[in-house]
Design a protein around this motif. Structure first.
Motif, PDB file in Angstrom:
ATOM      1  N   UNK A 239      57.082  56.415  31.188  1.00  0.00           N
ATOM      2  CA  UNK A 239      57.010  55.074  31.774  1.00  0.00           C
ATOM      3  C   UNK A 239      56.231  54.145  30.852  1.00  0.00           C
ATOM      4  N   UNK A 240      56.866  53.039  30.431  1.00  0.00           N
ATOM      5  CA  UNK A 240      56.206  52.106  29.520  1.00  0.00           C
ATOM      6  C   UNK A 240      55.773  50.822  30.209  1.00  0.00           C
ATOM      7  N   UNK A 241      56.151  50.659  31.480  1.00  0.00           N
ATOM      8  CA  UNK A 241      55.730  49.475  32.225  1.00  0.00           C
ATOM      9  C   UNK A 241      54.264  49.566  32.601  1.00  0.00           C
ATOM     10  N   UNK A 242      53.798  48.581  33.370  1.00  0.00           N
ATOM     11  CA  UNK A 242      52.397  48.562  33.795  1.00  0.00           C
ATOM     12  C   UNK A 242      52.326  48.244  35.284  1.00  0.00           C
ATOM     13  N   UNK A 248      42.561  44.102  25.660  1.00  0.00           N
ATOM     14  CA  UNK A 248      41.321  43.975  24.897  1.00  0.00           C
ATOM     15  C   UNK A 248      40.663  42.608  25.046  1.00  0.00           C
ATOM     16  N   UNK A 249      41.370  41.632  25.603  1.00  0.00           N
ATOM     17  CA  UNK A 249      40.806  40.308  25.862  1.00  0.00           C
ATOM     18  C   UNK A 249      40.154  40.236  27.241  1.00  0.00           C
ATOM     19  N   UNK A 250      40.217  41.338  27.995  1.00  0.00           N
ATOM     20  CA  UNK A 250      39.654  41.331  29.330  1.00  0.00           C
ATOM     21  C   UNK A 250      40.570  40.687  30.354  1.00  0.00           C
ATOM     22  N   UNK A 251      41.869  40.722  30.091  1.00  0.00           N
ATOM     23  CA  UNK A 251      42.879  40.206  31.029  1.00  0.00           C
ATOM     24  C   UNK A 251      43.432  41.406  31.797  1.00  0.00           C
ATOM     25  N   UNK A 252      43.388  41.365  33.137  1.00  0.00           N
ATOM     26  CA  UNK A 252      43.859  42.473  33.952  1.00  0.00           C
ATOM     27  C   UNK A 252      45.078  42.065  34.764  1.00  0.00           C
ATOM     28  N   UNK A 253      45.931  43.044  35.083  1.00  0.00           N
ATOM     29  CA  UNK A 253      47.089  42.824  35.946  1.00  0.00           C
ATOM     30  C   UNK A 253      47.229  44.019  36.883  1.00  0.00           C
ATOM     31  N   UNK A 254      47.409  43.736  38.172  1.00  0.00           N
ATOM     32  CA  UNK A 254      47.827  44.747  39.132  1.00  0.00           C
ATOM     33  C   UNK A 254      48.935  44.136  39.974  1.00  0.00           C
ATOM     34  N   UNK A 255      49.846  44.973  40.489  1.00  0.00           N
ATOM     35  CA  UNK A 255      50.988  44.445  41.237  1.00  0.00           C
ATOM     36  C   UNK A 255      50.965  44.939  42.680  1.00  0.00           C
ATOM     37  N   UNK A 303      48.098  40.224  40.864  1.00  0.00           N
ATOM     38  CA  UNK A 303      46.692  39.845  40.834  1.00  0.00           C
ATOM     39  C   UNK A 303      46.255  39.866  39.378  1.00  0.00           C
ATOM     40  N   UNK A 304      45.956  38.691  38.850  1.00  0.00           N
ATOM     41  CA  UNK A 304      45.585  38.557  37.433  1.00  0.00           C
ATOM     42  C   UNK A 304      44.118  38.170  37.347  1.00  0.00           C
ATOM     43  N   UNK A 305      43.335  39.010  36.677  1.00  0.00           N
ATOM     44  CA  UNK A 305      41.921  38.720  36.437  1.00  0.00           C
ATOM     45  C   UNK A 305      41.703  38.397  34.981  1.00  0.00           C
ATOM     46  N   UNK A 306      40.762  37.519  34.707  1.00  0.00           N
ATOM     47  CA  UNK A 306      40.573  37.062  33.330  1.00  0.00           C
ATOM     48  C   UNK A 306      39.094  36.946  32.986  1.00  0.00           C
TER      49      UNK A 306
END
Length: 557
Positions: A239-242, A248-255, A303-306
């Protein structure tokens, strides 16, 4: 007699036409279901060979793969798209093949008929016939590289590349097919005055369940692509998706899945949209631009955190529109319903809020966040592990209304500014949470000696529930439930005593009593279930129907 011959002749002609139409239909499905792999000019990566430096620790150039003492697999891969895929497959080949075995076994359990499984293959092939056009060339080449290490024994499903590409849409198809009874994830974030050190903290449970075996071989993957940013995800073989990750920039993603209508055709899989955001976005603005550029066939919340913005927002996306939920306060919660102005009052969302467990879980998170005004990573983990109902009530273990439904593939916590991430270990989110520092892990490029890469000083211990008699009872309940799913039988009272505050225990007990034709007992179990916290409106209706059926059967007896 002549009339009878004409009738038979006409019937045979009709059958022949029907068979011809079926043959043409299946031939069409077979043709459109075929997916050709991308053209690869430089295939030199296929000649690379992994090296087992020590038992269970493999390297391939600067890339490496190992299993930690925590039970989590750890992977580092760098390079261009096809090269990354080939290396990933060569390092994790056993897991790629084993994961497909688990997936196929679960499908066989769900669909015992080989005829229907073959029909489903053609249906999915037809449904995903335009999928390649919706996926970036970079990701197609990477998936193709991994597929070279896939199993040969599932040719009846499709060729390896076609199978792995389609698996990336499995979340979306499963989400669409289960939209009426959605099992939901929960995520939230705090920052500024709501975090003890003012920094952004994000927590999420990924409640995606495809059987126990599917969740056994989790991979904490650290990817350093030739283009874009380095990032980590919690993933599985092939699985290559997320679904959960930080770059490394501290950007997060959850679905988080949301209510969606049955789609008419394929589009970009949600996980690949999330992956693109991780790889190419450094802040919320850039993440939004990527999400806006992709067409999806299901509704989803990102949900995108930065770290750059020191806040989080929810990008809410449907096949037709997009909006952003920004609470304009120092915390945010995301369950399985939309909150933005454009999406909040849509018919599908209002139905979701009325009939699903999503608003209930949302309220529970909000109450716990009010108790944790100065939130920390440990408090975030405690919230993700919470199995109680609103007001701290006992709603039974495994209830979909709980934040912790005891089905999570993984649970994860991010500290973006510090580039730290905590990943749960089995079972579900009850085992210790292991901490990884992205800066330290990426600095290990070229690791040639097996070593633990998680920071043991920051490990969060296992939950006390794990060692309690109640958890042992819950494991007994799960074994009973599985026995019933496999066609076996269990004494009704045994089911109830194994999880006595969970409404579904009484539903199962009612089904068993009904099987024994003890309708009086069945009615008592079903009526007891109605007095407990039922997860969804659909399940409540099913219990009420079971009561009506039992009343009718008892009258006929």
């Amino acid at each position: 007699m002549r009339r009878l011959r004409l009738l038979v002749k006409g019937l045979l002609y009709s059958i022949g036409v029907l068979l011809m139409l079926l043959l043409i239909g299946f031939s069409y499905l077979y043709i459109v279901a075929q997916v050709d792999p991308p053209d690869i000019t430089d295939r030199s990566a296929e000649n690379l060979r992994r090296r087992e430096v020590s038992p269970g620790f493999f390297t391939l150039g600067p890339n490496w793969f190992r299993k930690s003492r925590s039970g989590l697999y750890e992977l580092y891969v760098e390079g261009n798209d096809f090269e990354r895929g080939v290396i990933n497959g060569k390092l994790t080949g056993e897991l790629v093949r084993r994961q497909e075995d688990h997936f196929a076994a679960q499908i066989e359990k769900m669909i015992p008929s080989s005829f229907y499984r073959h029909f489903l293959k053609y249906f999915i092939g037809w449904f995903n016939r335009k999928l390649p056009a919706q996926v970036k060339e970079e990701y197609k080449r990477e998936i193709y590289g991994i597929s070279l290490s896939a199993s040969d024994k599932y040719g009846y499903i499709g060729k390896p590349y076609q199978r792995l590409l389609n698996y990336h849409a499995a979340h979306d198809i499963g989400h669409a097919l289960q939209s009426m009874a959605l099992v939901g994830c929960t995520s939230f974030a705090t920052w500024d005055g709501h975090s003890a050190d003012s920094n952004l903290i994000i927590g999420r449970n990924f409640d995606f369940y495809v059987g126990d075996k599917f969740a056994e071989d989790k991979i904490v993957a650290f990817m350093k692509p030739a283009n874009g940013y380095g990032y980590m995800t919690v993933t599985w073989g092939g699985f290559t998706g997320a679904v959960s990750g930080m770059n490394e920039k501290g950007l997060t993603v959850t679905i988080n899945a949301a209510k969606t209508a049955m789609p008419s055709g394929s589009a970009t899989p949600v996980s690949l949209v999330a992956r693109e955001i991780l790889q190419y976005a450094a802040d919320i603005k850039e993440a939004l631009a990527i999400a806006n550029s992709r067409h999806m066939f299901v509704s989803e919340s990102f949900l995108v955190g930065s770290a750059a913005d020191n806040k989080a927002v929810v990008i809410e996306k449907t096949p037709d529109s997009l909006d952003v939920y920004d609470p304009h306060r120092n915390y945010i919660i995301c369950a399985n319903h939309f909150q933005s102005p454009k999406m909040l009052h849509s018919p599908a969302n209002e139905q979701q809020m009325k009939e699903s467990a999503s608003p209930y879980r949302y309220e529970r998170v909000e109450a716990l966040l009010q108790q944790a005004q100065q939130n920390t990573v440990r408090q975030t983990v405690a919230i993700l592990r919470d199995y109680k109902g609103n007001g701290g009530t006992d709603i039974g273990l495994g209830n979909e209304k709980a934040i912790n439904q005891l089905i999570a593939h993984h649970s994860i916590v991010f500290e973006p500014k510090k580039r730290r991430v905590w990943v749960s270990t089995a079972p579900w989110q009850l085992g210790p949470f292991r901490c990884y520092d992205l800066n330290k892990v990426f600095s290990l490029r070229g690791m040639q000696v097996d070593q633990e890469i998680a920071d043991s000083s920051l490990t969060i211990p296992a939950d006390s529930l794990l060692f309690s008699p109640r958890f042992a009872d819950f494991e007994r309940f799960r074994s009973y439930r599985q026995r019933l799913l496999d066609g076996g039988h269990v004494a009704p009272d045994s089911i109830v005593t194994s999880n006595p505050t969970y409404y579904h225990s009484y539903v199962l007990a009612g089904q068993e009593a009904r099987y024994r034709k003890d309708y009086t007992a069945a009615l008592a179990y079903y009526r007891k279930a109605l007095t407990l916290e039922i997860a969804t409106a659909q399940e409540k209706k099913a219990i009420e129907k079971a009561i009506a059926d039992c009343l009718k059967l008892s009258e006929e007896k």
